[in-house]
Design a protein around this motif. Structure first.
Motif, PDB file in Angstrom:
ATOM      1  N   PHE A 173     -53.664  13.014 -16.674  1.00  0.00           N
ATOM      2  CA  PHE A 173     -52.510  12.312 -16.112  1.00  0.00           C
ATOM      3  C   PHE A 173     -51.160  12.877 -16.533  1.00  0.00           C
ATOM      4  O   PHE A 173     -50.141  12.536 -15.919  1.00  0.00           O
ATOM      5  N   SER A 174     -51.112  13.694 -17.584  1.00  0.00           N
ATOM      6  CA  SER A 174     -49.825  14.256 -17.999  1.00  0.00           C
ATOM      7  C   SER A 174     -49.307  15.217 -16.935  1.00  0.00           C
ATOM      8  O   SER A 174     -50.054  16.045 -16.405  1.00  0.00           O
ATOM      9  N   THR A 175     -48.047  15.108 -16.639  1.00  0.00           N
ATOM     10  CA  THR A 175     -47.435  15.976 -15.638  1.00  0.00           C
ATOM     11  C   THR A 175     -45.957  16.134 -15.959  1.00  0.00           C
ATOM     12  O   THR A 175     -45.393  15.367 -16.739  1.00  0.00           O
ATOM     13  N   CYS A 176     -45.344  17.152 -15.393  1.00  0.00           N
ATOM     14  CA  CYS A 176     -43.892  17.317 -15.563  1.00  0.00           C
ATOM     15  C   CYS A 176     -43.231  17.174 -14.194  1.00  0.00           C
ATOM     16  O   CYS A 176     -43.757  17.632 -13.184  1.00  0.00           O
ATOM     17  N   TYR A 177     -42.095  16.527 -14.191  1.00  0.00           N
ATOM     18  CA  TYR A 177     -41.361  16.295 -12.959  1.00  0.00           C
ATOM     19  C   TYR A 177     -39.880  16.184 -13.302  1.00  0.00           C
ATOM     20  O   TYR A 177     -39.499  15.939 -14.444  1.00  0.00           O
ATOM     21  N   THR A 178     -39.048  16.380 -12.286  1.00  0.00           N
ATOM     22  CA  THR A 178     -37.597  16.354 -12.465  1.00  0.00           C
ATOM     23  C   THR A 178     -37.031  15.099 -11.826  1.00  0.00           C
ATOM     24  O   THR A 178     -37.355  14.764 -10.681  1.00  0.00           O
ATOM     25  N   GLU A 179     -36.188  14.425 -12.589  1.00  0.00           N
ATOM     26  CA  GLU A 179     -35.549  13.195 -12.114  1.00  0.00           C
ATOM     27  C   GLU A 179     -34.143  13.138 -12.693  1.00  0.00           C
ATOM     28  O   GLU A 179     -33.959  13.276 -13.905  1.00  0.00           O
ATOM     29  N   ASN A 180     -33.147  12.955 -11.817  1.00  0.00           N
ATOM     30  CA  ASN A 180     -31.743  12.942 -12.257  1.00  0.00           C
ATOM     31  C   ASN A 180     -31.382  14.198 -13.047  1.00  0.00           C
ATOM     32  O   ASN A 180     -30.759  14.141 -14.108  1.00  0.00           O
ATOM     33  N   ASN A 181     -31.823  15.354 -12.537  1.00  0.00           N
ATOM     34  CA  ASN A 181     -31.544  16.667 -13.144  1.00  0.00           C
ATOM     35  C   ASN A 181     -32.099  16.798 -14.555  1.00  0.00           C
ATOM     36  O   ASN A 181     -31.575  17.559 -15.370  1.00  0.00           O
ATOM     37  N   HIS A 182     -33.133  16.057 -14.856  1.00  0.00           N
ATOM     38  CA  HIS A 182     -33.780  16.131 -16.174  1.00  0.00           C
ATOM     39  C   HIS A 182     -35.290  16.230 -15.960  1.00  0.00           C
ATOM     40  O   HIS A 182     -35.868  15.444 -15.212  1.00  0.00           O
ATOM     41  N   THR A 183     -35.919  17.222 -16.628  1.00  0.00           N
ATOM     42  CA  THR A 183     -37.353  17.454 -16.470  1.00  0.00           C
ATOM     43  C   THR A 183     -38.118  16.748 -17.580  1.00  0.00           C
ATOM     44  O   THR A 183     -37.813  16.926 -18.767  1.00  0.00           O
ATOM     45  N   TYR A 184     -39.097  15.962 -17.181  1.00  0.00           N
ATOM     46  CA  TYR A 184     -39.891  15.169 -18.112  1.00  0.00           C
ATOM     47  C   TYR A 184     -41.327  15.689 -18.168  1.00  0.00           C
ATOM     48  O   TYR A 184     -41.828  16.271 -17.202  1.00  0.00           O
ATOM     49  N   CYS A 185     -41.972  15.451 -19.301  1.00  0.00           N
ATOM     50  CA  CYS A 185     -43.414  15.680 -19.458  1.00  0.00           C
ATOM     51  C   CYS A 185     -44.007  14.401 -20.020  1.00  0.00           C
ATOM     52  O   CYS A 185     -43.793  14.070 -21.189  1.00  0.00           O
ATOM     53  N   LYS A 186     -44.724  13.680 -19.188  1.00  0.00           N
ATOM     54  CA  LYS A 186     -45.345  12.442 -19.644  1.00  0.00           C
ATOM     55  C   LYS A 186     -46.446  12.034 -18.688  1.00  0.00           C
ATOM     56  O   LYS A 186     -46.601  12.618 -17.609  1.00  0.00           O
ATOM     57  N   ALA A 187     -47.211  11.048 -19.076  1.00  0.00           N
ATOM     58  CA  ALA A 187     -48.295  10.558 -18.234  1.00  0.00           C
ATOM     59  C   ALA A 187     -47.709   9.827 -17.031  1.00  0.00           C
ATOM     60  O   ALA A 187     -46.824   8.985 -17.167  1.00  0.00           O
ATOM     61  N   LYS A 188     -48.219  10.155 -15.865  1.00  0.00           N
ATOM     62  CA  LYS A 188     -47.769   9.509 -14.632  1.00  0.00           C
ATOM     63  C   LYS A 188     -49.008   9.141 -13.825  1.00  0.00           C
ATOM     64  O   LYS A 188     -49.784  10.018 -13.433  1.00  0.00           O
ATOM     65  N   TYR A 189     -49.189   7.852 -13.601  1.00  0.00           N
ATOM     66  CA  TYR A 189     -50.389   7.359 -12.936  1.00  0.00           C
ATOM     67  C   TYR A 189     -50.080   7.085 -11.471  1.00  0.00           C
ATOM     68  O   TYR A 189     -49.112   6.402 -11.141  1.00  0.00           O
ATOM     69  N   SER A 190     -50.939   7.610 -10.591  1.00  0.00           N
ATOM     70  CA  SER A 190     -50.718   7.449  -9.155  1.00  0.00           C
ATOM     71  C   SER A 190     -51.180   6.089  -8.647  1.00  0.00           C
ATOM     72  O   SER A 190     -50.800   5.682  -7.557  1.00  0.00           O
ATOM     73  N   PHE A 191     -52.015   5.392  -9.428  1.00  0.00           N
ATOM     74  CA  PHE A 191     -52.487   4.072  -9.023  1.00  0.00           C
ATOM     75  C   PHE A 191     -52.750   3.233 -10.272  1.00  0.00           C
ATOM     76  O   PHE A 191     -53.069   3.765 -11.332  1.00  0.00           O
TER      77      PHE A 191
END
Length: 366
Positions: A173-191
């Motif tokens: 579930f860990s993934t990196c994504y960009t939000e508000n010009n800031h890149t995060y690495c954390k668990a992100k659950y799709s459901f």
């Protein structure tokens, strides 16, 4: 990784007035990220340096001097490897706390997974060492058959397998994504995000504190009860080491687990108060960092309370002439003669055999 998962929240000033709804504004946490940027990187750096140095010395001592001749040596080696695995992830988290995630998706998944494997395996091997001491002292005769290097390797492989398995959600579930010009690495659950977060927190609480602590308290209470028959300094040293292991484990891991449990209640919306959530986020950063420090303490416990381990460390420094010249005047490295094993004037043959076995295991542990 909780300490770096806290994002700043921006809210339109006229949100409620524009839509004319009487909803409370979302809780803003602008200061938490800034607090982490200042507080976390230097702490992570110190933990990394001391954890790397101390646990590397444990590995060298075990291979160079003890040569893995017992189950205890096998568990000590695996515990040191677990701590090393854990501290290797800290430079990445330190940079992430100071800035943002710049290492890509693959490293985000791998480092998150390595962090969890080191976390779980370290606690599991501390628990196994408690069981090992329990068998060695409380069931001394039986332990001659059970506490072998072969069984130590088998249980270690099983322990690593369990640690890898329970850490798989971090890899998946860990993934990196960009939000508000800031890149995060954390668990992100799709459901079922809330359910997954609650299950993850409960897993850490149960496998990381409740079960290990229960096993440790049982083992060490039985050990102390058995050692009441040994009335000399060796018994006192064993009790001091037991006390140190339990108190340090409780002191460094319990606050983190308590905060994690409170965060679970927030996820379930049992607790809902903006000020409380802000304090909880600061507490998560502080208590998780405190828990990280524990991986540096096992070598310190062995050095100051373990006579044989201290002797090997001295020999290691002696083999490094340059270092030893600087340390030879330090009274910390002075060696003392072994204590007289506890004995009694009257023993049956079986009790004498058991007592001598206990003395041998006490000496090996110290």
């Amino acid at each position: 990784m909780n300490t770096t998962d806290i994002a700043d929240t921006t809210v339109g000033e006229n949100y409620n007035s524009y839509y004319n709804y009487d909803f409370p504004e979302p809780c803003t946490k602008e200061g938490i990220k800034a607090f982490g940027q200042l507080f976390l990187p230097p702490i992570y750096s110190l933990v990394f340096l001391f954890g790397l140095l101390g646990n590397s010395m444990v590995v060298v001592v075990l291979f160079k001097y003890k040569r893995l001749r017992s189950m205890t040596d096998v568990y000590l080696l695996n515990l040191a490897i677990s701590d090393l695995l854990f501290v290797f992830s800290l430079p990445f988290w330190g940079y992430y706390a100071a800035d943002q995630w710049v290492f890509g998706l693959s490293l985000c998944k791998i480092i998150s997974w390595v962090y969890l494997v080191g976390f779980y395996s370290g606690i599991f091997f501390i628990t196994l060492m408690s069981i090992d001491r329990y068998l060695a002292i409380v069931h001394a005769v039986f332990s001659l058959r059970a506490r072998t290097v072969t069984y130590g390797i088998i249980t270690s492989v099983a322990t690593w397998s369990v640690a890898v398995f329970v850490s798989l959600p971090g890899l998946i579930f860990s993934t990196c994504y960009t939000e508000n010009n800031h890149t995060y690495c954390k668990a992100k659950y799709s459901f079922n995000a809330t359910q997954w977060k609650v299950l993850t927190s409960l897993e850490i609480n149960i496998l990381g504190l409740v079960i290990p602590l229960g096993i440790m308290l049982f083992c060490y209470s039985m050990i102390i009860r058995t050692l009441q028959h040994c009335k000399n300094e060796k018994r006192n040293k064993a009790v001091r080491m037991i006390f140190a292991v339990v108190v340090l484990f409780l002191g460094f891991w319990t606050p983190y687990n308590v905060v994690l449990f409170l965060e679970t209640l927030v996820q379930l919306e049992v607790l809902q108060h903006c000020t409380f959530e802000r304090y909880l986020d600061h507490a998560m950063q502080a208590t998780e960092t405190l828990a990280f420090v524990h991986c540096c303490l096992n070598p310190v416990i062995y050095f100051f309370l373990g006579q044989k381990f201290r002797k090997y460390i001295v020999q290691l420094f002696k083999s490094c002439r340059g270092v030893f010249v600087l340390c030879q005047s330090c009274r910390l490295f002075q060696m003392y003669s072994a204590d007289t094993p506890c004995s009694s004037a009257h023993h049956t043959p079986s009790s004498s055999y058991t007592q001598s076995t206990v003395d041998h295991d006490l000496h090996d542990a110290l």
